[in-house]
Design an enzyme around this catalytic site. Structure first.
Site, PDB file in Angstrom:
ATOM      1  CE  LYS A  66      26.301  20.362  22.099  1.00  0.00           C
ATOM      2  NZ  LYS A  66      27.831  19.665  23.313  1.00  0.00           N
ATOM      3  CB  SER A 197      31.076   5.711  23.042  1.00  0.00           C
ATOM      4  OG  SER A 197      31.679   5.137  22.592  1.00  0.00           O
ATOM      5  CE  LYS A 224      27.926   7.395  25.388  1.00  0.00           C
ATOM      6  NZ  LYS A 224      28.119   8.707  24.682  1.00  0.00           N
ATOM      7  N   GLY A 290      31.018  14.500  35.144  1.00  0.00           N
ATOM      8  CA  GLY A 290      30.464  15.788  33.622  1.00  0.00           C
ATOM      9  C   GLY A 290      29.633  14.646  32.458  1.00  0.00           C
TER      10      GLY A 290
END
Length: 319
Positions: A66, A197, A224, A290
């Protein structure tokens, strides 16, 4: 080679399809039948990020990559901030088999991974869901969570409260009570999904009560952060892939501070297959980190390709 444009994805892959694909994907990773390749992710300045996630599922005969990223200026262009596409290849010959629009697929697989963690780790009697973040992905997260638990109330917080209307609309559709709250009120939640974010923790240790399950879905890059690292020291920690969790996932901060080690993190796939325990008590705090792995994208893209072939959709070209 098939070209499956973004406009066809909604008719080819449902949220239920994505959930089934994530269950199979995580199980294949746990069994050693599938693995991800190293992630390439670069900051382009002005908040833009671009990269590649790829992998190989030997059992499913799926290989691909991807390509995509996050472009915060897209809202002004009437585009969603996340843009991507998935390329699939024949693992025997290396020839390309498909190029698949990846925007909706990314949203569906991210929400499905979160829902799978709730299904596997949250208390069976969970009734109150907390949502931290109200961006584009939040509606997908909320709908997916409502499919795996019978939540009676949803608490919502966002840095810009005006955007909470997105979550309120989803709750109205589902017939579930929605309440805008401050972060301290997340103590009432049995499950909390963070989907921001942010580069600084929003959800602090004293915002979380015993027995809560947290799906931390926003951190996929160095720097992050959504969650107070102190929470990891109090919790049983699970993830999609340990290598990503400790480097670009939410756990990177707790690991850097020495609060946990990679040996303290369990792949969710091992819980799915029964190779590892999930929740062990009603009072235990569980965290799912995740990070989003390439195999997740390949799994849903393969579903789209199979459906497109069966229904005669997309365009087949000589490449």
């Amino acid at each position: 080679m098939y070209i499956i444009p973004e406009r066809l994805i909604a008719d080819l892959v449902s949220a239920e399809d994505a959930f089934d694909a994530m269950r199979g994907c995580f199980a294949a990773m746990a069994d050693g039948d599938a693995y991800n390749f190293p992630v390439i992710r670069e900051a382009l300045g002005e908040g833009r990020q671009y990269g590649f996630k790829s992998g190989f599922d030997r059992a499913g005969a799926v290989m691909g990559v991807k390509s995509g990223g996050y472009f915060p200026g897209n809202a002004a262009r009437s585009l969603i901030n996340h843009q991507s596409c998935v390329l699939l290849f024949d693992p025997e010959t290396g020839r390309p088999t498909a190029m698949v629009g990846g925007n909706l697929l990314t949203a569906l697989r991210t929400a499905a991974a979160s829902a799978l963690s709730i299904d596997q780790l949250a208390r069976p009697d969970a009734q109150v869901l907390g949502m931290v973040g109200a961006g584009h992905q939040s509606a997908f997260q909320l709908r997916a969570a409502l499919r795996v638990r019978k939540f009676t109330r949803v608490l919502g917080w966002n840095r810009n409260p005006d955007r909470l209307s997105r979550l309120a609309e989803v709750c109205a559709e589902a017939g579930v009570e929605f309440t805008p709250v401050d972060l301290a009120a997340m103590q009432e939640a049995d499950v909390i999904i963070t989907i921001t974010s942010s580069n600084a923790a929003s959800l602090l240790a004293d915002h979380v009560s015993a027995g809560c399950h947290i799906s931390a879905m926003g951190t996929d890059t160095i720097g992050k952060q959504e969650i107070d690292p102190a929470l990891f020291a109090r919790a049983a920690v699970f993830t999609d892939e340990v290598a990503q969790s400790v480097t670009i996932g939410e756990a990177q901060h707790a690991v850097a501070q020495g609060l946990i080690g990679r040996e303290d993190i369990t792949p969710l796939g091992a819980v799915v297959t029964g190779a590892a325990e999930g929740r062990v008590s009603p009072d235990q705090i569980t965290i799912f980190d995740g990070t989003g792995v390439g195999l997740q994208d390949l799994a849903v893209a393969q579903t789209a390709l199979s459906r497109a072939r069966a229904q005669g959709l997309g365009a087949e070209v000589v490449f």
